[in-house]
Design a protein around this motif. Structure first.
Motif, PDB file in Angstrom:
ATOM      1  N   TYR A 403      42.236  38.198  36.136  1.00  0.00           N
ATOM      2  CA  TYR A 403      41.725  40.340  36.404  1.00  0.00           C
ATOM      3  C   TYR A 403      43.334  40.258  35.689  1.00  0.00           C
ATOM      4  CZ  TYR A 403      41.269  44.934  37.644  1.00  0.00           C
ATOM      5  OH  TYR A 403      41.670  46.290  38.191  1.00  0.00           O
ATOM      6  N   ALA A 447      37.668  38.575  45.499  1.00  0.00           N
ATOM      7  CA  ALA A 447      39.069  38.190  46.189  1.00  0.00           C
ATOM      8  C   ALA A 447      39.222  38.578  47.927  1.00  0.00           C
ATOM      9  CB  ALA A 447      40.140  38.787  45.962  1.00  0.00           C
ATOM     10  N   GLY A 457      42.498  35.175  45.774  1.00  0.00           N
ATOM     11  CA  GLY A 457      42.387  35.831  44.734  1.00  0.00           C
ATOM     12  C   GLY A 457      41.076  35.846  44.597  1.00  0.00           C
ATOM     13  N   ASN A 458      40.567  36.278  43.500  1.00  0.00           N
ATOM     14  CA  ASN A 458      38.767  36.790  43.258  1.00  0.00           C
ATOM     15  C   ASN A 458      39.001  34.901  42.457  1.00  0.00           C
ATOM     16  OD1 ASN A 458      37.969  38.730  43.124  1.00  0.00           O
ATOM     17  ND2 ASN A 458      40.092  39.310  41.790  1.00  0.00           N
TER      18      ASN A 458
HETATM   19  C1  LIG Z   1      39.341  40.943  42.090  1.00  0.00           C
HETATM   20  O1  LIG Z   1      38.620  41.568  40.591  1.00  0.00           O
HETATM   21  C2  LIG Z   1      38.340  42.897  40.949  1.00  0.00           C
HETATM   22  C3  LIG Z   1      37.845  43.529  39.750  1.00  0.00           C
HETATM   23  O2  LIG Z   1      36.736  42.050  39.458  1.00  0.00           O
HETATM   24  C4  LIG Z   1      39.960  43.610  41.237  1.00  0.00           C
HETATM   25  O3  LIG Z   1      39.905  44.824  40.924  1.00  0.00           O
HETATM   26  C5  LIG Z   1      40.493  42.896  42.570  1.00  0.00           C
HETATM   27  O4  LIG Z   1      42.361  43.828  42.234  1.00  0.00           O
HETATM   28  C6  LIG Z   1      40.755  41.690  41.860  1.00  0.00           C
HETATM   29  N1  LIG Z   1      41.557  41.127  43.029  1.00  0.00           N
HETATM   30  C7  LIG Z   1      42.894  40.325  42.774  1.00  0.00           C
HETATM   31  C8  LIG Z   1      43.812  40.336  43.617  1.00  0.00           C
HETATM   32  O5  LIG Z   1      42.824  40.189  41.393  1.00  0.00           O
END
Ligand SMILES: *[C@@H]1O[C@H](CO)[C@@H](O)[C@H](O)[C@H]1NC(C)=O
Ligand SMILES: *[C@@H]1O[C@H](CO)[C@@H](O)[C@H](O)[C@H]1NC(C)=O
Ligand SMILES: *[C@@H]1O[C@H](CO)[C@@H](O)[C@H](O)[C@H]1NC(C)=O
Ligand SMILES: *[C@@H]1O[C@H](CO)[C@@H](O)[C@H](O)[C@H]1NC(C)=O
Ligand SMILES: *[C@@H]1O[C@H](CO)[C@@H](O)[C@H](O)[C@H]1NC(C)=O
Length: 612
Positions: A403, A447, A457-458
């Motif tokens: 992301y 995440a 994280g994701n």
């Molecule tokens: C995870 O992904 C979402 C969108 O799919 C985003 O809004 C979020 O900021 C991301 N979190 C991180 C920690 O990258």
């Protein structure tokens, strides 16, 4: 015949040397340019006296023939299937022509440079030189670059060669490769609360009794993938290996705790498995205070534990390759990271024999590696495949891309999905990740911040299409069908003709494991990759013990036959780049590949026998 060729080309070189002084024989012209990837900042000129190892990728004489051989011996419908090549046969196909070697040597000689080493086929020449000399040799300038997440390297985005060497040398590194191998994992000291609203426990009581979605264990994998009860018979011949980079090395005492708890009959493995050190990689010792503080070796621990938990009694070999030291912000000289896969694979190709399955749980954005270099490293992997070994790479943990980072590196800043290398190389098998049991679905965990305040994280099984490598014949039908059925979804964000990955998948969420004497859970395609490697090593056991050759390079077999021995994963998607990403569908998809292993069916399809 060979003697004649050598004599002729020596004469040829000598005449040329007399005919004109080397430096002016042909003018220098830019050979390769690669944009500095986002996240790197140019800091200053690199110190001229800093010595680095330069790897020169000399044009191979007949890679097309090597590739043809690789595909023939890996295609179950070809009469040469399983007739893997010897080290010498591979060498013969890829060694540069005498004329090419003479011209490259002549250029080095004329500049007072003596090679410090060669790959076994002489398709790579190593020279060790101060940066100042390399700058003259390549008519370039090195600068120090710093990454926003730490890490300092000396690099030259653009470099040159005399014109007459442009088609004799494919690539030279480190020059413009900004590749940073990353372990594909997420860890937790305490098992997190599982919060998938769609999760339902398995209705199959056997499975339900051994599979806990918050902490998956070897007993669960053995049941889920039906390896339980299989007894290995080919341990004198069959082996499985795994790679460690970035200062990682597996810790025996943790492996012992893990196996004692989850696979007691295999506990001696923890003491027995050899740890091979390559290019000053770390050796076999307990974690140092510094390594503890920087959480080193979680990946290496996961790898040995995931493999040993499933593949017992197959002997396991650990390879720890140096060359990519951990970031040290206080040094004034840069860490000149050789891209570590090349060092490892060239070392491996020099060995008479090696394990029939080798797993690697490290990867990075394809676009940080110059295409010329990615191609040559990929061509080295093809040589390993031709010799009958399955190379497995984890497919990444960010779905179609991390992301906020899904931007092209071509100077145009186009929004695009980010494929990963090496899984994007068509000569390796890329492994994605699943979670849950009935059914297994794409591994995805959004995440979150844990109860301990640590942010995670994701995480999604990585997948997509290469921007460098086109879809190889073995997957052309499945990959084009997938693209067609997308009906224009994500058009412009990916290369419709690219090599699609992963090829296969397995569990990759919340693996029970030990580190620093403590049990935790860890997730990632970093987990699914060694697990899959362990299962495939059992398939090889069943083949080798009935006198059959090992699976070797898997993909042509997987896409034409082996897929029938996999559970097709049809739910979930490669969430990333702020979108849902490629969906898992019936048949192959770029998030779980062809599916997850069903051990007895894979053995039957490969023509092996089961031993219980
Ligand atoms: C995870 O992904 C979402 C969108 O799919 C985003 O809004 C979020 O900021 C991301 N979190 C991180 C920690 O990258
Ligand atoms: C439950 O799973 C086990 C292990 O995979 C299998 O052997 C058994 O046949 C399954 N039972 C049913 C009723 O499907
Ligand atoms: C599943 O694993 C978690 C984490 O280890 C544990 O807290 C929980 O009690 C386990 N559940 C069962 C039913 O064993
Ligand atoms: C692309 O992004 C970089 C870094 O954010 C910026 O410096 C550059 O000007 C941008 N280029 C274009 C063409 O937008
Ligand atoms: C490692 O284990 C020791 C002993 O249990 C403990 O005191 C220490 O805090 C642990 N270190 C880390 C980084 O987890």
């Amino acid at each position: 015949m060979v003697g004649f060729v050598v004599a002729f080309s020596a004469l040829f070189a000598a005449q040329l040397t007399f005919a004109s002084p080397v430096r002016s024989r042909t003018p220098y012209q830019v050979k390769d340019v690669h944009n500095v990837p986002r996240g790197w900042r140019r800091v200053r000129r690199a110190p001229a006296d800093h010595v680095i190892d330069l790897q020169i990728g000399v044009k191979q004489s007949n890679f097309a023939e090597l590739e043809k051989n690789l595909y023939e011996v890996s295609d179950p419908d070809h009469h040469r299937y399983g007739k893997h090549l010897s080290a010498d046969e591979v060498k013969e196909l890829v060694k540069p022509t005498d004329e090419t070697l003479d011209l490259v040597h002549e250029w080095l000689d004329a500049n007072g440079v003596t090679p410090s080493g060669y790959s076994s086929a002489k398709d790579w020449i190593m020279v060790t030189l101060p940066l100042g000399d390399i700058e003259r040799l390549l008519d370039t300038e090195y600068h120090v670059y710093e990454h926003k997440d730490g890490g300092v390297v000396a690099r030259a985005p653009k470099w040159s060669l005399p014109l007459h060497l442009h088609d004799r040398i494919d690539t030279i590194q480190p020059t413009n490769s900004f590749f940073r191998a990353r372990a594909q994992k997420f860890d937790h000291v305490e098992a997190p609360v599982y919060t998938d609203p769609h999760y339902t426990p398995p209705s199959n009581e056997t499975l339900n009794a051994v599979c806990n979605v918050s902490s998956v264990t070897p007993e669960c994998f053995q049941t889920l993938y039906s390896t339980k009860g299989y007894k290995t018979h080919a341990c004198g011949k069959n082996k499985v290996g795994f790679n460690n980079y970035l200062g990682e090395h597996p810790i025996r005492s943790d492996a012992e705790l893990f196996l004692a708890k989850y696979r007691p009959e295999a506990v001696s493995t923890a003491k027995d498995f050899p740890q091979i050190t390559i290019a000053d990689g770390p050796g076999d010792y307990a974690l140092t205070p510094e390594e503890l503080a920087s959480a080193t070796s979680k990946e290496a621990n996961l790898d040995i534990q995931a493999i040993a938990g499933i593949s017992w009694k197959t002997p396991i070999i650990s390879y720890s390759t140096g060359g990519s030291p951990p970031f040290n912000p206080s040094t004034s000289t840069p860490d000149n990271t050789n891209e570590p896969y090349l060092v490892w694979v060239n070392w491996l190709l020099d060995q008479k024999s090696f394990p029939q399955v080798i797993t690697t749980s490290y990867a990075d954005d394809e676009q940080t590696v110059p295409e010329s270099y990615a191609r040559r490293v990929c061509q080295q992997f093809a040589q390993v495949g031709a010799r009958g070994t399955s190379l497995l790479f984890s497919s990444g943990d960010s779905g179609v891309g991390p992301y906020g980072e899904c931007i092209s590196n071509d100077g145009k800043n186009t929004t695009q999905f980010l494929p990963e290398f090496p899984p994007s190389c068509p000569y390796v098998t890329a492994v994605g990740a699943t979670k849950n049991f009935e059914p297994e679905v794409v591994a995805y965990r959004p995440a979150f911040v844990g109860p301990d305040g640590v942010a995670h994280g994701n995480y999604t099984s990585g997948g997509g299409f290469s921007n460098y490598f086109t879809a190889p014949a073995y997957q052309l039908e499945q990959a084009s069908k997938y693209v067609k059925n997308l009906n224009g979804l994500y058009d412009g964000l990916y290369n419709k003709k690219g090599r699609g990955y992963p090829d296969i998948s397995a569990q990759g969420l919340y693996f029970a494991y030990f580190w620093n004497g403590t049990e935790g859970v860890i997730s990632g395609t970093s987990a699914s990759c060694p697990l899959t490697g362990g299962i495939l090593s059992l398939v090889n056991d069943a083949l080798i013990s009935t006198g059959k050759p090992p699976l070797g390079f898997l993909n042509p077999w997987l896409y034409s036959k082996g897929y029938k021995g996999l559970t097709d994963i049809v739910s979930g998607s490669a969430v990333g780049c702020g979108v849902d990403g490629f969906p898992a569908v019936e048949g192959w998809d770029p998030v779980t590949g062809l599916g997850t292993p069903i051990f007895p069916e894979l053995v039957a399809l490969a023509g092996g026998k089961l031993f219980y």
